[in-house]
Scaffold this motif. Sequence first.
Motif, short mmCIF file in Angstrom:
data_model
loop_
_atom_site.label_atom_id
_atom_site.label_comp_id
_atom_site.label_asym_id
_atom_site.label_seq_id
_atom_site.Cartn_x
_atom_site.Cartn_y
_atom_site.Cartn_z
N ILE A 1 0.87 -1.23 -0.07
CA ILE A 1 -0.28 -0.01 -0.08
C ILE A 1 1.05 1.27 -0.02
N GLY A 2 0.57 2.20 -0.66
CA GLY A 2 1.26 3.52 -0.78
C GLY A 2 0.25 4.36 -0.34
N ILE A 3 0.62 5.36 0.45
CA ILE A 3 -0.27 6.58 0.93
C ILE A 3 0.30 7.70 0.72
N ARG A 4 -0.23 8.74 0.13
CA ARG A 4 0.34 9.94 -0.10
C ARG A 4 0.19 10.89 1.19
N THR A 5 1.26 11.65 1.30
CA THR A 5 1.24 12.45 2.53
C THR A 5 2.09 13.83 2.28
N ASP A 6 1.71 14.71 3.13
CA ASP A 6 2.67 15.96 3.08
C ASP A 6 2.92 16.55 4.44
N GLU A 7 3.40 17.46 4.73
CA GLU A 7 4.03 18.08 5.66
C GLU A 7 2.82 18.35 6.73
N LYS A 8 1.83 18.65 6.19
CA LYS A 8 0.58 18.80 7.29
C LYS A 8 0.03 17.62 7.70
N ASN A 9 -0.04 16.32 7.16
CA ASN A 9 -0.85 15.35 7.60
C ASN A 9 0.07 13.96 7.85
N ARG A 10 1.75 14.09 7.38
CA ARG A 10 2.51 12.94 7.51
C ARG A 10 2.55 12.54 8.97
N GLU A 11 2.77 13.29 9.90
CA GLU A 11 2.99 12.76 11.45
C GLU A 11 1.70 12.03 11.64
N PHE A 12 0.61 12.73 11.57
CA PHE A 12 -0.70 11.94 11.90
C PHE A 12 -0.91 10.72 11.31
N VAL A 13 -0.74 10.82 9.91
CA VAL A 13 -1.04 9.40 9.11
C VAL A 13 -0.10 8.54 9.71
N GLU B 1 -8.80 16.30 5.57
CA GLU B 1 -8.20 15.94 4.52
C GLU B 1 -8.54 14.50 4.23
N GLU B 2 -8.38 14.30 2.88
CA GLU B 2 -8.64 13.07 2.29
C GLU B 2 -7.46 12.13 2.51
N LEU B 3 -7.92 10.66 2.61
CA LEU B 3 -6.57 9.90 2.45
C LEU B 3 -6.50 9.54 0.88
N ILE B 4 -5.33 9.61 0.57
CA ILE B 4 -4.90 9.22 -0.81
C ILE B 4 -3.95 8.13 -0.82
N TYR B 5 -4.47 7.01 -1.37
CA TYR B 5 -3.57 5.73 -1.29
C TYR B 5 -4.01 4.98 -2.55
N TRP B 6 -3.18 3.85 -2.80
CA TRP B 6 -3.26 3.03 -3.91
C TRP B 6 -2.50 1.58 -3.51
N TYR B 7 -3.07 0.40 -3.73
CA TYR B 7 -2.95 -0.95 -3.17
C TYR B 7 -2.55 -1.74 -4.39
N GLU B 8 -1.80 -2.55 -4.18
CA GLU B 8 -1.46 -3.74 -4.99
C GLU B 8 -1.13 -4.88 -4.51
N LYS C 1 4.34 1.25 -10.13
CA LYS C 1 2.91 1.65 -10.37
C LYS C 1 2.15 2.35 -9.43
N ILE C 2 2.41 1.89 -8.06
CA ILE C 2 2.03 2.63 -7.02
C ILE C 2 2.18 4.39 -6.88
N ILE C 3 3.82 4.39 -7.05
CA ILE C 3 4.16 5.69 -7.21
C ILE C 3 3.66 6.61 -8.23
N ASP D 1 -12.21 -4.50 -5.64
CA ASP D 1 -10.83 -3.89 -5.77
C ASP D 1 -10.79 -2.70 -4.82
N LEU D 2 -9.73 -2.86 -3.87
CA LEU D 2 -9.59 -2.14 -2.72
C LEU D 2 -9.43 -0.74 -2.95
N ASN D 3 -8.71 -0.26 -4.21
CA ASN D 3 -8.23 1.08 -4.65
C ASN D 3 -9.65 1.71 -4.82
N TYR D 4 -10.58 1.13 -5.23
CA TYR D 4 -11.70 1.75 -5.64
C TYR D 4 -12.84 2.09 -4.70
N TYR D 5 -12.57 1.65 -3.43
CA TYR D 5 -13.64 2.08 -2.50
C TYR D 5 -13.25 3.37 -2.21
N ASN D 6 -12.15 3.77 -2.18
CA ASN D 6 -11.81 5.13 -1.78
C ASN D 6 -12.15 6.12 -2.81
#
Length: 485
Positions: free
Chosen positions: A183-195, A249-256, A270-272, A300-305
């Motif tokens: 699983i890959g999860i997109r983060t930024d400075e604002k949410n990284r520590e929390f995620v 914020e929304e959680l942005i992720y992709w699963y393989e 692919k996830i990147i 498909d796990l990715n499409y639930y999001n």
Amino acid sequence: MYKMLIADDEPIEIEGIKKIIEKNFEDITIVKEAKNGREVIEYFQGNSPDIAFLDIKMPGIDGISALKEIRKMNRKTKIVILSAYDDFQYAKESISLDAYEYLLKPVRRKKIIEVLENIIKNIKSERKEANKKVRLQEEIINIKSIVEEKLISFILEGGSEKIKEICTNENIFKINIDTAHLIGIRTDEKNREFVESKIKKSFKSKVNSIMSTYNDNIYILIEEEEADEYWIKKSLEKIERELKNNINEELIYWYEKNNYFEDIKKNVIKIIGKLNTINTNMDFNDENRLRICKEVLNFDLNYYNEFEKMLGYIMKKTNSRDLNFYEEINEIVSFLQYGAFMEKNEIYFKNSKEMIKNKRSKSSIKNAILVDLDTYVKLCRSNDLIENVKDYIVKNYDSKIKLEDLSYKFAISTFYLSKLFKQETGQNFIEFLTHIRIEKAKKMLKEGIQVKDVYRRVGYSDPNYFSRMFKKITGISPSKYVSKN
């Protein structure tokens, strides 16, 4: 330095040993002199000397009784039994209690020195080995930390076989990355520590997994046998709700799902790519809507999001009195109903349809759709779930398997799993496991393996219980089965 205890009801005996030690061993310190076994036991309750000399005959609790109690608390101290009795039974009992030596009084000075020198040599060797293990553990922790932090970089840079060796090493990660969830999860400075904190709580603390970072995004690699896609979906949904409530914020992720080791680099790339291109503000046209509905029905796990985002998009772009909302959301549910009917030949999403018909609020309709979708997934998943549970039992029949462990592993309540298992197989969990074990036992007995070895190999710890279960299933005892076959 070495700490030593001496116990004897004769002060002259203690003094004699002390003089030998003071003259020949500068690194041994007498930390306790005891007159009886009770004093010895009390001292060991809060202390752990390296060496102890115990007289076998002391008033009250004798040396052997004291040794029995000590071994309940301490297995490391080198204990020497001193005895004026040349009795084989005493010596035998001392050795059975892991006494280092059994010496007959009067003990010659030379013998005491020899025994103590051997003990010190033994302790030095143990300490050296313990230090070696500590250093090795520190090195492993260091390696583990580096690999975990840079795993994605290592995969992209090559050297995959070495990475596989490290990941599967039982002293480091013990993860089979050939068939792992990624699983890959997109983060930024604002949410990284929390995620990151939520990932540790939801994944790292519950399943065997590796958490790595690359280009500020977080990646989780999970052992296939530790979790399935449904459990992962529920865990990500929980993180998403908490992220929305706390940071808005929304959680942005992709699963393989990695099916072969050779695919891992391709899946990472692919996830990147997906994390870089997912657009949180995309316009959900008819083609995209149909594709998303189709994929969620295929689990498909990715499409639930994306499905939840699509519902949110439709709600946002229409006002509370806009009839277009009911038309658009009805079209989505119709897509779902049609896909589910074509797959299972049954009508699902009835509650959602009813709420749309009655023009209930947007939020209640959205929740109804998500509940109906979850119900559909659970019902469709039950067949696959039980097959997976059965497969796991067949592969692990020789282990201590409990229904509670299976319910945790497959992310389902114990009560529901028990009910579902009986419904799908006609047997309860124990009956199924017992039949598997007895069939395996019959095969082993035919191959000439002895009964005393077979019961352990098929997962039983009690030979009598194994025999009872064997007779219950086959009608005869294991020994009779052997003679018949």
